[in-house]
Design a protein around this motif. Structure first.
Motif: not given
Length: 312
Positions: A134-148, A159-165
Motif C-alpha cells: 500500500s506504500g505505507k511502510l515506515s523505515i528507521a535508518v542509522s549509520g553514516p549520514r553521507e551513506t544515508f 515506503g512513505r516515511a524514511v527517518t534518519y535517526v
C-alpha cells in the motif's frame, strides 16, 4: 548526494522482502534478487526484477539490501563461506539491512563490513507485506549520514516515511521502542473494546468511532478488521512480540528507565504465549481480555476499512 544510477541487489524474498523488491522495480530501480528458495525470487521476475543464481552474483552491485528472518541468517548471507562479503576485494559499496535483529548482531555485521571497506546502514521497518504494497511502510535508518544521503532515494521508494535517526545501530533501539508501543497500544485497544462490547456496543461501531476520533491512528484502523472479524491470521506472533518486550525491558534496566506499562503488558503477552496460541496474530490479546471479563466473543459480519486502500 543521491546517486540515481546505483545498481541494486536484494537478498531475501519472503513476503516482506519480495514486496519491497517489487516496489523498487516499479520505481525504476529493479534489483537482482537472490533467495535461498529460488522459486520465491522467481516470483518477483514478472514485476521487473531479475534473479541472481547465487549471492556472488550480487557482489558487483553498488547497493545490496538484505531482508532475512534473523541474526543467524543475516550473518550467513553476508559473512558465510558463500556470503556477500566472502570474496576479498569484491563487494558492494553499501549494504542496507532491513531485517529485525539485535543491536549486538547489527554492530557485529557493521564491524565486519567496515573491515572490508563496505558502508552499512541498519534500516529496520515498521509494517508487513500488505503495508508495503500500500506504500505505507515506515523505515528507521542509522549509520553514516553521507551513506544515508546517497541511498535515501531508494529507501523512499520502499515506503512513505524514511527517518534518519543517528549513527551506528540506534535504529535497532528505535524499532524495539516501536514494538513496545505496538504491544501496549494493542492491549489498551483490547481492554477498551471489551469494555464497550460488554456494555452493549458492537466492536465494529466502537472502533469506527475510535478510528475517526483524535485517538484513532493508522494502526488502530489497520487492526480493526482483526478485532471485528476475530481474524487472527498472523502478521506478528506473540512469540515475536515477547522477544521484543524482553529486549526492551532489558534496555530499560540497562539505561535506568522505569517502564511499568511495558512490564505489565509483557506479562499479558507472556500469558498469550503460555496459552499455546503462538502461531496466531498477537491480536489474540483481545480474546484473552474478553475471557478475563467473562465475555464470549463472536465474529461480526460487518465490512471494516483497514485504511490501506489507495496506497501507491
Amino acid at each position: 548526494m543521491a546517486d540515481n544510477d546505483l545498481t541494486v541487489g536484494w537478498i531475501g524474498a519472503g513476503r516482506m522482502g519480495a514486496a519491497m523488491a517489487i516496489r523498487l522495480a516499479r520505481a525504476g530501480a529493479a534489483p537482482a534478487v537472490w533467495n535461498r528458495t529460488r522459486a520465491k525470487a522467481e516470483a518477483t521476475r514478472e514485476h521487473g526484477c531479475t534473479v541472481a543464481d547465487d549471492i556472488a552474483g550480487l557482489r558487483d552491485r553498488d547497493v545490496v539490501f538484505t531482508m532475512v528472518s534473523g541474526p543467524a541468517d543475516l550473518e550467513s548471507v553476508l559473512l558465510g563461506a558463500d556470503g556477500l562479503l566472502a570474496e576479498p576485494g569484491r563487494a558492494p559499496a553499501v549494504v542496507v539491512d532491513c531485517s529485525t535483529v539485535s543491536a549486538e548482531s547489527s554492530a557485529l555485521v557493521r564491524a565486519q563490513c567496515a573491515a572490508r571497506g563496505v558502508q552499512f546502514l541498519a534500516a529496520p521497518v515498521s509494517g508487513n507485506a500488505k503495508v508495503v504494497e500500500s506504500g505505507k511502510l515506515s523505515i528507521a535508518v542509522s549509520g553514516p549520514r553521507e551513506t544515508f544521503d546517497r541511498v535515501a532515494h531508494l529507501l523512499r521508494h520502499l515506503g512513505r516515511a524514511v527517518t534518519y535517526v543517528g549513527e551506528d545501530d540506534v535504529s535497532r533501539l528505535v524499532k524495539i521502542c516501536h514494538n513496545l508501543m505496538l504491544g501496549v497500544v494493542t492491549q489498551c485497544m483490547a481492554e477498551i473494546t471489551v469494555l464497550a462490547e460488554k456494555g452493549g456496543v458492537s466492536r465494529a461501531a466502537f472502533l469506527d468511532f475510535l478510528n475517526d476520533s483524535v485517538m484513532g491512528s493508522v494502526f488502530t484502523r489497520y487492526k480493526s478488521p482483526a478485532f471485528v472479524h476475530l481474524d487472527y491470521t498472523p502478521t506478528f506472533t506473540p512469540l515475536l512480540l515477547r522477544k521484543d518486550f524482553d529486549l526492551g525491558l532489558a534496555l530499560g534496566r540497562e539505561l535506568d528507565v522505569p517502564m511499568p506499562l511495558a512490564a505489565l503488558t509483557a506479562q499479558l503477552v507472556q500469558q498469550t504465549v503460555s496459552s499455546g496460541r503462538v502461531t496466531e496474530d498477537f491480536a489474540i490479546l483481545l480474546d484473552q481480555q474478553a475471557a478475563a471479563a467473562g465475555l464470549a466473543l463472536k465474529p461480526e459480519d460487518t465490512p471494516v476499512d483497514d485504511g490501506l486502500a489507495g496506497g501507491s
